[in-house]
Write an enzyme that holds these catalytic residues in place. Sequence first.
Site, PDB file in Angstrom:
ATOM      1  N   LYS A  89       0.842  -1.203   0.000  1.00 12.82           N
ATOM      2  CA  LYS A  89       0.000   0.000   0.000  1.00 12.82           C
ATOM      3  C   LYS A  89       0.881   1.261   0.000  1.00 12.82           C
ATOM      4  O   LYS A  89       1.921   1.287  -0.660  1.00 12.82           O
ATOM      5  CB  LYS A  89      -0.974  -0.050   1.174  1.00 12.82           C
ATOM      6  CG  LYS A  89      -1.801  -1.343   1.174  1.00 12.82           C
ATOM      7  CD  LYS A  89      -2.906  -1.341   2.178  1.00 12.82           C
ATOM      8  CE  LYS A  89      -3.640  -2.683   2.130  1.00 12.82           C
ATOM      9  NZ  LYS A  89      -4.834  -2.685   3.014  1.00 12.82           N
ATOM     10  N   HIS A 143      -8.501  -3.172  -6.268  1.00 12.29           N
ATOM     11  CA  HIS A 143      -8.414  -3.333  -4.818  1.00 12.29           C
ATOM     12  C   HIS A 143      -9.532  -2.534  -4.153  1.00 12.29           C
ATOM     13  O   HIS A 143      -9.924  -1.472  -4.631  1.00 12.29           O
ATOM     14  CB  HIS A 143      -7.044  -2.867  -4.309  1.00 12.29           C
ATOM     15  CG  HIS A 143      -6.794  -3.210  -2.885  1.00 12.29           C
ATOM     16  ND1 HIS A 143      -7.274  -2.451  -1.839  1.00 12.29           N
ATOM     17  CD2 HIS A 143      -6.127  -4.250  -2.317  1.00 12.29           C
ATOM     18  CE1 HIS A 143      -6.915  -2.993  -0.696  1.00 12.29           C
ATOM     19  NE2 HIS A 143      -6.217  -4.091  -0.962  1.00 12.29           N
ATOM     20  N   GLU A 174      -9.690  -0.591  -1.767  1.00 13.54           N
ATOM     21  CA  GLU A 174      -9.407   0.814  -1.470  1.00 13.54           C
ATOM     22  C   GLU A 174      -9.497   1.670  -2.726  1.00 13.54           C
ATOM     23  O   GLU A 174      -9.839   2.854  -2.654  1.00 13.54           O
ATOM     24  CB  GLU A 174      -8.034   0.927  -0.804  1.00 13.54           C
ATOM     25  CG  GLU A 174      -8.038   0.329   0.602  1.00 13.54           C
ATOM     26  CD  GLU A 174      -6.698  -0.152   1.095  1.00 13.54           C
ATOM     27  OE1 GLU A 174      -6.659  -0.743   2.199  1.00 13.54           O
ATOM     28  OE2 GLU A 174      -5.690   0.034   0.388  1.00 13.54           O
ATOM     29  N   GLU A 214     -11.411 -10.345  -1.221  1.00 10.23           N
ATOM     30  CA  GLU A 214     -11.121  -9.597   0.001  1.00 10.23           C
ATOM     31  C   GLU A 214     -12.409  -8.977   0.528  1.00 10.23           C
ATOM     32  O   GLU A 214     -12.895  -7.989  -0.020  1.00 10.23           O
ATOM     33  CB  GLU A 214     -10.068  -8.523  -0.262  1.00 10.23           C
ATOM     34  CG  GLU A 214     -10.221  -7.787  -1.597  1.00 10.23           C
ATOM     35  CD  GLU A 214      -9.324  -6.569  -1.704  1.00 10.23           C
ATOM     36  OE1 GLU A 214      -8.284  -6.541  -1.050  1.00 10.23           O
ATOM     37  OE2 GLU A 214      -9.701  -5.639  -2.434  1.00 10.23           O
ATOM     38  N   GLY A 265      -7.825  -4.524   7.186  1.00  5.94           N
ATOM     39  CA  GLY A 265      -7.258  -3.553   8.097  1.00  5.94           C
ATOM     40  C   GLY A 265      -8.066  -3.334   9.366  1.00  5.94           C
ATOM     41  O   GLY A 265      -7.787  -2.418  10.134  1.00  5.94           O
ATOM     42  N   SER A 286      -6.858  -9.073   6.700  1.00  5.17           N
ATOM     43  CA  SER A 286      -6.274  -9.251   8.032  1.00  5.17           C
ATOM     44  C   SER A 286      -5.593 -10.613   8.195  1.00  5.17           C
ATOM     45  O   SER A 286      -5.739 -11.281   9.218  1.00  5.17           O
ATOM     46  CB  SER A 286      -7.335  -9.045   9.117  1.00  5.17           C
ATOM     47  OG  SER A 286      -7.808  -7.704   9.102  1.00  5.17           O
TER      48      SER A 286
END
Length: 248
Positions: free
Chosen positions: A10, A95, A97, A167, A173, A212
């Site tokens: 990241k 992803h 994010e 994911e 996170g 995680s």
Amino acid sequence: MQKIIAANWKMYKTRQEARETAAAVAAALSGQPSPHEVIVFAPFTAIADVAAAFAGSQALTGAQDVWPAVEGAFTGEISPRMLQDAGAAWVLTGHSERRHVLDESDELVGRKTAFALEQGLKAMLCIGETLEEREAGRLEAVLQRQLETGLPVGDGPLEGRFAVAYEPVWAIGTGKVAGPGEVLEAHAAVRRLLCGRLGDSGHRIPILYGGSVKPANAGTLIGLDNVDGLLIGGASLDAQSFVQIIRA
């Protein structure tokens, strides 16, 4: 099918920090080679340094994003050719994010994935549902939408150059990890969707779990059906932790 252990660094690490971490990973792997394919998705500024540190080792370098054009007036973006020139062999697309923080659409993710593959990069397409979508019973519908728009059409066989990373957005996170039953359910759904779209070759597309992942749970996760690898965030920033996961 060889399993994949991938790190997503990241927006962390200077070039010096990246060199030191990558060198430590490479040294650990040289002493005891991993049976898995190892990839580090580094920040753009550190790709060349990580690739240099991995030279002669089995580990590969990846980028965290790409723009679907050879070149042009796209301020702040980066092309496949630039990534390859820096030493990247893989690229992440979609992803969570990028989707949920930076508002990338399914259509843009699909364009990025197809173009990266067309230009000779290997692509790892990230998909996954939010907590609200899971609680509303929309898991498979969300995965189907993201796969249908993310999978390239008519670009030749995907085996060996394409992977999917599942994911769950709510487990990234946060310290929360999807339980074995939740992972099995999601990965089985992804496998059905891949086979429905690609036929028998859908059985040979790796599906990674990301969310995680830590040394303590990596062994359990990697042993589940249809889990062909792991995409690791925070726990990959420390070389020792990442190597422990590789060995799990």
